[in-house]
Structure formats: structure tokens, C-alpha cells
Design a protein around this motif. Sequence first.
Motif, PDB file in Angstrom:
ATOM      1  N   GLY A  10       0.796  -1.228   0.000  1.00 55.72           N
ATOM      2  CA  GLY A  10       0.000   0.000   0.000  1.00 55.72           C
ATOM      3  C   GLY A  10       0.825   1.273   0.000  1.00 55.72           C
ATOM      4  N   VAL A  11       2.153   1.119  -0.079  1.00 57.38           N
ATOM      5  CA  VAL A  11       3.009   2.308  -0.128  1.00 57.38           C
ATOM      6  C   VAL A  11       2.907   2.901  -1.544  1.00 57.38           C
ATOM      7  CG1 VAL A  11       5.380   3.163   0.122  1.00 57.38           C
ATOM      8  CG2 VAL A  11       4.597   1.247   1.535  1.00 57.38           C
ATOM      9  N   PRO A  12       2.615   4.210  -1.683  1.00 56.62           N
ATOM     10  CA  PRO A  12       2.564   4.806  -3.024  1.00 56.62           C
ATOM     11  C   PRO A  12       3.881   4.572  -3.773  1.00 56.62           C
ATOM     12  CG  PRO A  12       1.828   6.370  -1.357  1.00 56.62           C
ATOM     13  CD  PRO A  12       2.383   5.191  -0.625  1.00 56.62           C
ATOM     14  N   ASP A  30       5.929   6.262  -5.748  1.00 57.75           N
ATOM     15  CA  ASP A  30       7.082   7.169  -5.626  1.00 57.75           C
ATOM     16  C   ASP A  30       7.707   7.062  -4.237  1.00 57.75           C
ATOM     17  OD1 ASP A  30       4.903   8.322  -4.424  1.00 57.75           O
ATOM     18  OD2 ASP A  30       5.170  10.314  -5.277  1.00 57.75           O
ATOM     19  N   GLU A  31       6.856   6.898  -3.223  1.00 57.02           N
ATOM     20  CA  GLU A  31       7.381   6.759  -1.859  1.00 57.02           C
ATOM     21  C   GLU A  31       8.115   5.415  -1.711  1.00 57.02           C
ATOM     22  OE1 GLU A  31       7.526   9.131   0.311  1.00 57.02           O
ATOM     23  OE2 GLU A  31       8.260   7.970   1.997  1.00 57.02           O
ATOM     24  N   ASP A  52      11.509   5.864  -3.006  1.00 55.00           N
ATOM     25  CA  ASP A  52      12.333   6.635  -2.063  1.00 55.00           C
ATOM     26  C   ASP A  52      12.730   5.780  -0.855  1.00 55.00           C
ATOM     27  OD1 ASP A  52      12.108   8.795  -3.696  1.00 55.00           O
ATOM     28  OD2 ASP A  52      10.566   9.821  -2.518  1.00 55.00           O
ATOM     29  N   ILE A  53      11.775   4.997  -0.362  1.00 49.40           N
ATOM     30  CA  ILE A  53      12.078   4.146   0.802  1.00 49.40           C
ATOM     31  C   ILE A  53      13.163   3.138   0.420  1.00 49.40           C
ATOM     32  CG2 ILE A  53      11.148   2.282   2.273  1.00 49.40           C
ATOM     33  CD1 ILE A  53      10.040   4.855   3.282  1.00 49.40           C
ATOM     34  N   ALA A  59      15.504   3.541  -1.830  1.00 49.80           N
ATOM     35  CA  ALA A  59      16.795   4.254  -1.884  1.00 49.80           C
ATOM     36  C   ALA A  59      17.292   4.551  -0.466  1.00 49.80           C
ATOM     37  CB  ALA A  59      16.640   5.546  -2.669  1.00 49.80           C
ATOM     38  N   ASP A  60      16.377   4.978   0.418  1.00 46.16           N
ATOM     39  CA  ASP A  60      16.766   5.254   1.810  1.00 46.16           C
ATOM     40  C   ASP A  60      17.293   3.984   2.489  1.00 46.16           C
ATOM     41  OD1 ASP A  60      15.840   7.788   1.351  1.00 46.16           O
ATOM     42  OD2 ASP A  60      14.066   7.632   2.627  1.00 46.16           O
TER      43      ASP A  60
END
Lengths: 165, 201
Positions: free
Chosen positions: B42-44, B46-47, B50-51, B53-54
Motif C-alpha cells: 500500500g506504499v505509493p 514514488d514513496e 524513495d524508501i 533508496a533510503d
Amino acid sequence: MDHEDQITDLEDQIRLEFQRDNALSKRPVFKFKTPSDLLVFLTRLPISRNVELTSLSPFLRRFRRNANLDLQDVSIAVKVPASTIIQFESADLLPWNLPPSAMVALAYAYRIHIEAIDFLTRNSYQIARLSKKMADPSAVHGSMSQWLEAVRAEMNARGELTLTT
Amino acid sequence: MFEAKIDSHELAERLRARDEDAYEFVIESYSRRLIRYLTRLGVPSDEANDICADCMLKLWKTSCENYDPNLSSFWTWLRKVALNLVRDRVRRNQHAKFVALDKARRLLDPKTVDEKYSGKCDWELVEKALESLDTSDQEVINLKYGYGLTYDEMSQIFDSSPAAAGMRVTRAVQRLRSTIEGLKNNGPRGPNYGPGRSDSP
């Protein structure tokens, strides 16, 4: 509790957090009467100096999204084209390929200290390096350092002492 | 170049040694899988990117020191790291100051002031008392209780120490209380009513 149980537990926690988050996401976008009102609103925010472990583009995108700000409004207020803001927020284009003056305008509006910009930009470099996105890492490192210097110099020239000292 | 199949113990060892080829292997082999896993949760998208990459950044910065190949596969451990990041991120978003700022803006309307405060109180009186304080006291109270800033954050705005910011809040609240009491007992007394002011009775 083994790793798989911990993962199931974390997944449950995240689903619950998403349910709460959905309610918050329905907030209307902040609208301001004039671009300067938006700038006044932003410049009263505390300065971001010690930021979480991430790179520059996610930080900028999350900032604007969390602030619930419209891209066009920000663009007009900070006098940076919306397309440039999108490029800064996109991980596809590395920040040091974008104008330092635009970074300074965003940093001033979002209250991002030069130390945070430095940290986030170096993280962008590290991720690009590990992903083998760059042909010549040492040359790219040089470009990044020059860009950071240019950002710092422009911030100093604008007299943004609170963001550089 | 890294071998396509590698023993998890060897992988752990090379990650701890900050072998860049090992990190490249992890990014190439696990990034897409991780992003797919996060979006299914359920994580969008684009997020999720990013997650991911983080997450890779975190692995690099910590040299994967917490990964024990005897306890789990690398994929299982990686999911756990990513899920912790997602949970922290969602919580951080929720508690972002902008939520408080949003509320603070709505609090300017006295009809919604009870969203912020709890307990039995005459909110119109509080609003009236606030208005009769001088602008610096109003600003201090708004920053602390409307915008939810910490003393540390307020000290940056006032260019003072956190202790001095705390003192300004304490004094502003004292003046607000006194003004409320004054309004309750005597009706409006005009601006600057409160302790330490020259017009005290």
C-alpha cells in the motif's frame, strides 16, 4: 519472535498507520492569498539542520507534500519554474545538474540549512554511485563539490546567515 | 563483478567490509523486488522508490552490521529494515509540524478553538484575552500552543537560547492567565493587563 513474525507484525502496524494517514491526506491544499503570504508562512518554520537519512530529492518532495503546498504556488512564490522544482524532487536527475540559484531559493523558502543540503546531496551522490549511475564517479564528485560551493556562496551573498552559520 | 549466486555468509562479510560490488549486487538484485513488495503493501509507488533508496543508503551507512545470516535470509532481513523505515516515515508524516500548523490556522477561528484545548473553559474569553495581549505575547503563545513548536525551534525564530524562549512562554502564559482572570472579574481592562505591567491595580 522470529524475523517472519516480526515482519507480519510490522506489516499490520503499517496497514493501521495507513488507515490513520488516509484521514490526514484528505486535508485541502494550503492556499494563500498572495505568494508573499506563502513565503511568510514558510519562513516562520524552524530551520532544518539535522535531517533524517535520505537524499535530496525525497526530502524536497516530502517537505512540499507534508506542507500540503501546491506546486504552482511554490513556483510563483520562490520564482523557480515548476519544471525545475519537479526535477529537484525527482531522483532521475542528480541535483548538481540543476541551477544552484534554484536550490538557494528553495532552501530559503523551506528553511534548509546548508549543512542539511550538504548531507542530503552527498547521500544523493552515494546512492547514484552505488547504483552505478555515473560513468566517472570522481569527476561527478568534483561537480557535486563545486555545486555545493556555489550554493553556499549564493546563500552567503544573499545574506542568509541563519542558513549558513 | 559479483557472482549471480552468492552464499549469504559471504555476502554479509563483504557488505560489512563495504565492498561496493556487494552493494551494487544488492541494489541490482533486490531493489525492484523490494519496491514491488512495498507497493503491494500500500506504499505509493514514488514513496516506495524513495524508501528503497533510503534503505540502500542505510545499509551502506551501517555496513549491514545487524545482518546475521544465521538468523534469516538477506531478503527477510532487508524487508524488516524497509518496513521499519516505512513505519517511521508514515508516523513522521503524521506528526509533521504541518499538521499542527494546519490546525493552528483553523484555530484562528474561535468556533474551532475547542479542537486544540480540552477541559471546561470559556473560549470566547480566551480569545478576547489573547487579543488584548501585546503582539509579542500573542506570537509566543501561537508558536508554542498553536504551531506546537518546541523551545529549541522557538529559540531559532527568536534568535535566543531555548531557556530564554521557555521563559518568554511562561511569562506570556502568566499574562494570559491574569488577563483571563481580569476579564472574568472586572470585564475588559484593555491591553497590557497582567502581572509586571505598569497598569496593574
